[in-house]
Structure formats: structure tokens, C-alpha cells
Design a protein around this motif. Sequence first.
Motif, mmCIF file in Angstrom:
data_model
loop_
_atom_site.group_PDB
_atom_site.id
_atom_site.type_symbol
_atom_site.label_atom_id
_atom_site.label_comp_id
_atom_site.label_asym_id
_atom_site.label_seq_id
_atom_site.Cartn_x
_atom_site.Cartn_y
_atom_site.Cartn_z
ATOM 1 N N TYR A 1 9.670 -81.851 -49.825
ATOM 2 C CA TYR A 1 10.694 -80.869 -49.459
ATOM 3 C C TYR A 1 10.201 -79.998 -48.307
ATOM 4 O O TYR A 1 10.962 -79.697 -47.383
ATOM 5 C CB TYR A 1 11.050 -79.962 -50.634
ATOM 6 C CG TYR A 1 11.776 -80.615 -51.772
ATOM 7 C CD1 TYR A 1 12.498 -81.788 -51.622
ATOM 8 C CD2 TYR A 1 11.751 -80.039 -53.031
ATOM 9 C CE1 TYR A 1 13.159 -82.370 -52.677
ATOM 10 C CE2 TYR A 1 12.418 -80.610 -54.103
ATOM 11 C CZ TYR A 1 13.125 -81.776 -53.916
ATOM 12 O OH TYR A 1 13.777 -82.333 -54.967
ATOM 13 N N PHE A 2 8.936 -79.585 -48.359
ATOM 14 C CA PHE A 2 8.376 -78.766 -47.287
ATOM 15 C C PHE A 2 8.472 -79.494 -45.950
ATOM 16 O O PHE A 2 8.913 -78.913 -44.949
ATOM 17 C CB PHE A 2 6.918 -78.411 -47.586
ATOM 18 C CG PHE A 2 6.223 -77.709 -46.447
ATOM 19 C CD1 PHE A 2 6.495 -76.389 -46.170
ATOM 20 C CD2 PHE A 2 5.308 -78.383 -45.658
ATOM 21 C CE1 PHE A 2 5.867 -75.733 -45.116
ATOM 22 C CE2 PHE A 2 4.673 -77.752 -44.613
ATOM 23 C CZ PHE A 2 4.949 -76.423 -44.340
ATOM 24 N N LEU A 3 8.080 -80.754 -45.931
ATOM 25 C CA LEU A 3 8.117 -81.514 -44.672
ATOM 26 C C LEU A 3 9.544 -81.691 -44.159
ATOM 27 O O LEU A 3 9.826 -81.461 -42.977
ATOM 28 C CB LEU A 3 7.451 -82.873 -44.867
ATOM 29 C CG LEU A 3 5.953 -82.857 -45.124
ATOM 30 C CD1 LEU A 3 5.454 -84.250 -45.443
ATOM 31 C CD2 LEU A 3 5.216 -82.280 -43.926
ATOM 32 N N LEU A 4 10.446 -82.089 -45.038
ATOM 33 C CA LEU A 4 11.828 -82.322 -44.623
ATOM 34 C C LEU A 4 12.524 -81.036 -44.193
ATOM 35 O O LEU A 4 13.229 -81.014 -43.177
ATOM 36 C CB LEU A 4 12.604 -83.000 -45.749
ATOM 37 C CG LEU A 4 12.157 -84.409 -46.110
ATOM 38 C CD1 LEU A 4 12.905 -84.918 -47.335
ATOM 39 C CD2 LEU A 4 12.372 -85.339 -44.934
ATOM 40 N N LEU A 5 12.349 -79.973 -44.956
ATOM 41 C CA LEU A 5 12.986 -78.712 -44.600
ATOM 42 C C LEU A 5 12.364 -78.102 -43.348
ATOM 43 O O LEU A 5 13.077 -77.489 -42.533
ATOM 44 C CB LEU A 5 12.907 -77.725 -45.769
ATOM 45 C CG LEU A 5 13.802 -78.065 -46.959
ATOM 46 C CD1 LEU A 5 13.443 -77.202 -48.159
ATOM 47 C CD2 LEU A 5 15.264 -77.895 -46.608
ATOM 48 N N SER A 6 11.069 -78.290 -43.150
ATOM 49 C CA SER A 6 10.424 -77.797 -41.926
ATOM 50 C C SER A 6 10.985 -78.517 -40.709
ATOM 51 O O SER A 6 11.309 -77.875 -39.696
ATOM 52 C CB SER A 6 8.917 -78.010 -41.983
ATOM 53 O OG SER A 6 8.350 -77.256 -42.996
ATOM 54 N N MET A 7 11.109 -79.833 -40.806
ATOM 55 C CA MET A 7 11.682 -80.586 -39.689
ATOM 56 C C MET A 7 13.134 -80.174 -39.447
ATOM 57 O O MET A 7 13.552 -80.024 -38.299
ATOM 58 C CB MET A 7 11.581 -82.092 -39.954
ATOM 59 C CG MET A 7 10.175 -82.619 -39.835
ATOM 60 S SD MET A 7 10.046 -84.417 -39.928
ATOM 61 C CE MET A 7 10.550 -84.744 -41.602
ATOM 62 N N SER A 8 13.889 -79.960 -40.520
ATOM 63 C CA SER A 8 15.278 -79.519 -40.373
ATOM 64 C C SER A 8 15.348 -78.159 -39.706
ATOM 65 O O SER A 8 16.168 -77.937 -38.808
ATOM 66 C CB SER A 8 15.961 -79.446 -41.739
ATOM 67 O OG SER A 8 15.976 -80.691 -42.361
ATOM 68 N N TYR A 9 14.503 -77.245 -40.150
ATOM 69 C CA TYR A 9 14.492 -75.897 -39.592
ATOM 70 C C TYR A 9 14.176 -75.927 -38.098
ATOM 71 O O TYR A 9 14.850 -75.283 -37.291
ATOM 72 C CB TYR A 9 13.463 -75.050 -40.346
ATOM 73 C CG TYR A 9 13.370 -73.632 -39.854
ATOM 74 C CD1 TYR A 9 14.281 -72.678 -40.258
ATOM 75 C CD2 TYR A 9 12.359 -73.249 -38.978
ATOM 76 C CE1 TYR A 9 14.206 -71.379 -39.804
ATOM 77 C CE2 TYR A 9 12.268 -71.957 -38.519
ATOM 78 C CZ TYR A 9 13.187 -71.025 -38.930
ATOM 79 O OH TYR A 9 13.106 -69.747 -38.476
#
Length: 125
Positions: free
Chosen positions: A101-109
Motif C-alpha cells: 500500500y505504501f508503494l502504490l499510494l506513494s506512486m499515486s501521490y
Amino acid sequence: MNLIHNIGAIFIFAPFLAFILLILLTRKKLKRRAIGLSADVTTFLLFISVPVSMKALWDVNISFAVSVTAIIIAIILLIIEWKKSKEIEVLKYARKTWRLYFLLLSMSYILIWLTGLALTLISFI
């Protein structure tokens, strides 16, 4: 009370400030685990920040989509973990899911803010 609201708003709109601040505060005591702890806290902030950023930049509400996507990812990872080993270690599974989740949400952000910045620059030209 107003100070707490301002600090909360800063961390919601710039969760990586919290990430860096936590690393700096905990690196001597936790050493390598400081990055993991910082990522865990930042993930919580990113779950709030990504939908708020979308709402602020484009007036689009994606809170439900983010939640449903997180649940689907958790289910898929659970099935994969179950197929690999019949006995699931819950803590290990939760940590893997939370870090994904951290990786995906960081990329999204990052993508949301870069797109917003590019569109803002284009509108000035």
C-alpha cells in the motif's frame, strides 16, 4: 488547537514530510527499522492524502475507490500467500500488504501532484 489542525493539514498535504521527520527522529534508536516505521505511519497518511489531493486538484472523490482497491489487493495477496504456504502468518502478511500500500499510494501521490503541477504550468503558458 489551531496549531494541531495546521500540523495535521501539513502532514495530510505533504505526507513525505512526516516520513522524513520520523526517519530523522527514530534512526538512532531503531536504526534500519526506522524506515519501516516511517513507511507505516506515512501509509496511513497517504490513505487520507491521495483522496484529499484528488478532491483539491480536480474535485473528484476517490475515497471509495481507494478503499475498494485496498481491499481487493489484500484479498489477492491473501490468496497468493495461502497458495504458497497453507499456514498464513498474519503479522507477516499484514506487513507485506501495508508496505505494498505504501508503494502504490506513494506512486499515486507523486503522479497526482506531478500531473497537477504540469497542468498548472500549462495553464499559465
